[in-house]
Design a protein around this motif. Sequence first.
Motif, mmCIF file in Angstrom:
data_model
loop_
_atom_site.group_PDB
_atom_site.id
_atom_site.type_symbol
_atom_site.label_atom_id
_atom_site.label_comp_id
_atom_site.label_asym_id
_atom_site.label_seq_id
_atom_site.Cartn_x
_atom_site.Cartn_y
_atom_site.Cartn_z
ATOM 1 N N LYS A 92 30.393 40.134 32.230
ATOM 2 C CA LYS A 92 29.501 40.369 33.370
ATOM 3 C C LYS A 92 28.081 40.450 32.826
ATOM 4 O O LYS A 92 27.815 41.166 31.864
ATOM 5 N N TYR A 93 27.181 39.703 33.447
ATOM 6 C CA TYR A 93 25.781 39.680 33.033
ATOM 7 C C TYR A 93 24.927 40.323 34.114
ATOM 8 O O TYR A 93 25.072 40.019 35.301
ATOM 9 N N VAL A 112 23.544 39.554 39.206
ATOM 10 C CA VAL A 112 24.784 39.947 38.538
ATOM 11 C C VAL A 112 25.734 38.758 38.651
ATOM 12 O O VAL A 112 25.950 38.239 39.747
ATOM 13 N N LEU A 113 26.271 38.320 37.510
ATOM 14 C CA LEU A 113 27.240 37.247 37.541
ATOM 15 C C LEU A 113 28.332 37.483 36.513
ATOM 16 O O LEU A 113 28.142 38.235 35.560
ATOM 17 N N VAL A 114 29.479 36.848 36.742
ATOM 18 C CA VAL A 114 30.616 36.962 35.830
ATOM 19 C C VAL A 114 30.940 35.571 35.302
ATOM 20 O O VAL A 114 31.038 34.615 36.071
ATOM 21 N N VAL A 115 31.105 35.508 33.980
ATOM 22 C CA VAL A 115 31.467 34.258 33.324
ATOM 23 C C VAL A 115 32.853 34.439 32.714
ATOM 24 O O VAL A 115 33.103 35.414 32.000
ATOM 25 N N LEU A 119 38.325 29.872 31.932
ATOM 26 C CA LEU A 119 38.501 29.178 33.213
ATOM 27 C C LEU A 119 37.343 28.226 33.491
ATOM 28 O O LEU A 119 37.331 27.560 34.526
ATOM 29 N N ARG A 120 36.362 28.246 32.599
ATOM 30 C CA ARG A 120 35.122 27.473 32.784
ATOM 31 C C ARG A 120 34.483 27.803 34.134
ATOM 32 O O ARG A 120 34.082 26.907 34.884
ATOM 33 N N SER A 121 34.398 29.102 34.431
ATOM 34 C CA SER A 121 33.833 29.510 35.715
ATOM 35 C C SER A 121 32.666 30.470 35.541
ATOM 36 O O SER A 121 32.632 31.265 34.617
ATOM 37 N N LYS A 122 31.708 30.331 36.464
ATOM 38 C CA LYS A 122 30.579 31.246 36.585
ATOM 39 C C LYS A 122 30.499 31.604 38.064
ATOM 40 O O LYS A 122 30.551 30.721 38.915
#
Length: 135
Positions: A92-93, A112-115, A119-122
């Motif tokens: 989590k950024y 706020v984002l989750v990488v 799963l190659r997901s953002k």
Amino acid sequence: MARLVKPSVPLFVFLVLYTLLVSGVSGNGGGMVGGRAKVSDVKTNKEIQELGRFSVKEFNNHRSMYGKGGEVGELMFSEVVEAQTQVVSGVKYYLKIEATTQSEEKLMFDSVLVVKPWLRSKELLAFEPSIGLRV
């Protein structure tokens, strides 16, 4: 007659490693498991800057989903000025992003984002104006 039992070497090694592990996690420099960690090289970190650019792009594509953030219109990414990470199911950024409005006003936003690399997901979770901060 009583027999003396010799301590086993594997037990001793286990106890030493366990002690080191516990002191590393909870010691002065270890930080708290699951806690936030400050990113020190934000302005030169290409990954962090790219995540900031992604956040602004996602905001622009889905402005109506982000409440107060949607009132400012389309934004142009300037730079990420501060970042923290937190290990969750992924990373989590927490980013503080400088962006420019169409009227060339510079504003600060909290993103706020989750990488999840496997799963190659953002996923952008939140994008809001920073309270009381204008550049």
